[in-house]
Write a protein that holds these residues in place. Structure first.
Motif, PDB file in Angstrom:
ATOM      1  N   GLU A   1     -10.577  -5.269   3.212  1.00 24.60           N
ATOM      2  CA  GLU A   1      -9.833  -4.650   2.110  1.00 24.60           C
ATOM      3  C   GLU A   1      -8.909  -5.663   1.475  1.00 24.60           C
ATOM      4  OE1 GLU A   1      -5.844  -2.391   3.216  1.00 24.60           O
ATOM      5  OE2 GLU A   1      -7.532  -1.560   4.326  1.00 24.60           O
TER       6      GLU A   1
ATOM      7  N   GLU B   1      -3.903   2.869  -4.603  1.00 23.17           N
ATOM      8  CA  GLU B   1      -3.116   2.388  -3.472  1.00 23.17           C
ATOM      9  C   GLU B   1      -2.293   3.505  -2.835  1.00 23.17           C
ATOM     10  OE1 GLU B   1      -0.005  -1.264  -2.519  1.00 23.17           O
ATOM     11  OE2 GLU B   1      -0.646  -0.916  -4.571  1.00 23.17           O
TER      12      GLU B   1
ATOM     13  N   ARG C   1      -7.010   5.680   2.658  1.00 19.22           N
ATOM     14  CA  ARG C   1      -7.048   4.489   3.519  1.00 19.22           C
ATOM     15  C   ARG C   1      -8.258   4.571   4.426  1.00 19.22           C
ATOM     16  NH1 ARG C   1      -3.644   0.176   2.411  1.00 19.22           N
ATOM     17  NH2 ARG C   1      -1.829   1.024   1.383  1.00 19.22           N
TER      18      ARG C   1
END
Length: 158
Positions: free
Chosen positions: A50, A91, A99
């Motif tokens: 990532e 984000e 996530r």
């Protein structure tokens, strides 16, 4: 005087909390088949890395996460998807960003001009945590039923 100040403070905080709730991510829960059918792309992929991509104005938390992936199998989507090496998400979770750790996932999402985009509202799951029935439905059944609408009914008994 003290009661008026307290009341005013409570009103201000209440209005502020309502604003924060209104700005948060919210998703309508759906049946897995319906979520499959509403997605542009559904695949099994390995997340291998990532990278945070900052927003154009460098506002903290407003960037995107670029997940590096290796596509294992495509269940729905276009043929070139095996060439895709990244998926993106916001984000911040308040912007429906998600996530993902390393591992194999069921990833579903949207094909946008910026690439494949996944959110908390999509059907995302670790592949090993899916049951055999879920895997079979994803691999064989759901695509055939996309012309149907699955509706959940709740029956209340009084």
């Amino acid at each position: 005087m003290s009661a008026a100040v307290t009341l005013g403070l409570l009103f201000f905080l209440s209005a502020r909390l309502n604003k924060q709730v209104a700005e948060s991510c919210s998703c309508f829960p759906g049946h897995p088949q319906q979520m499959f059918c509403m997605s542009d792309i559904v695949m099994r992929a390995e997340v291998t890395g990532e990278k945070i991509i900052q927003s154009d104005d460098n506002t903290p938390g407003m960037g995107k996460i670029q997940y590096e992936i290796q596509v294992i199998k495509v269940f729905k989507g276009f043929d070139r998807i095996k060439e895709i090496q990244h998926v993106y998400t916001n984000e911040m979770s308040s912007m429906c960003g998600t996530r993902l750790g390393r591992g194999q996932y069921l990833l579903s999402g949207s094909n946008t001009p910026d690439g494949i985009f996944v959110t908390l509202c999509n059907n995302l799951a670790l592949w090993d945590r899916l049951s055999l029935i879920q895997k079979n439905n994803i691999e064989n059944t759901y695509l055939m039923g996309c012309n149907c609408t699955v509706i959940k009914y709740v029956i209340y008994l009084f």
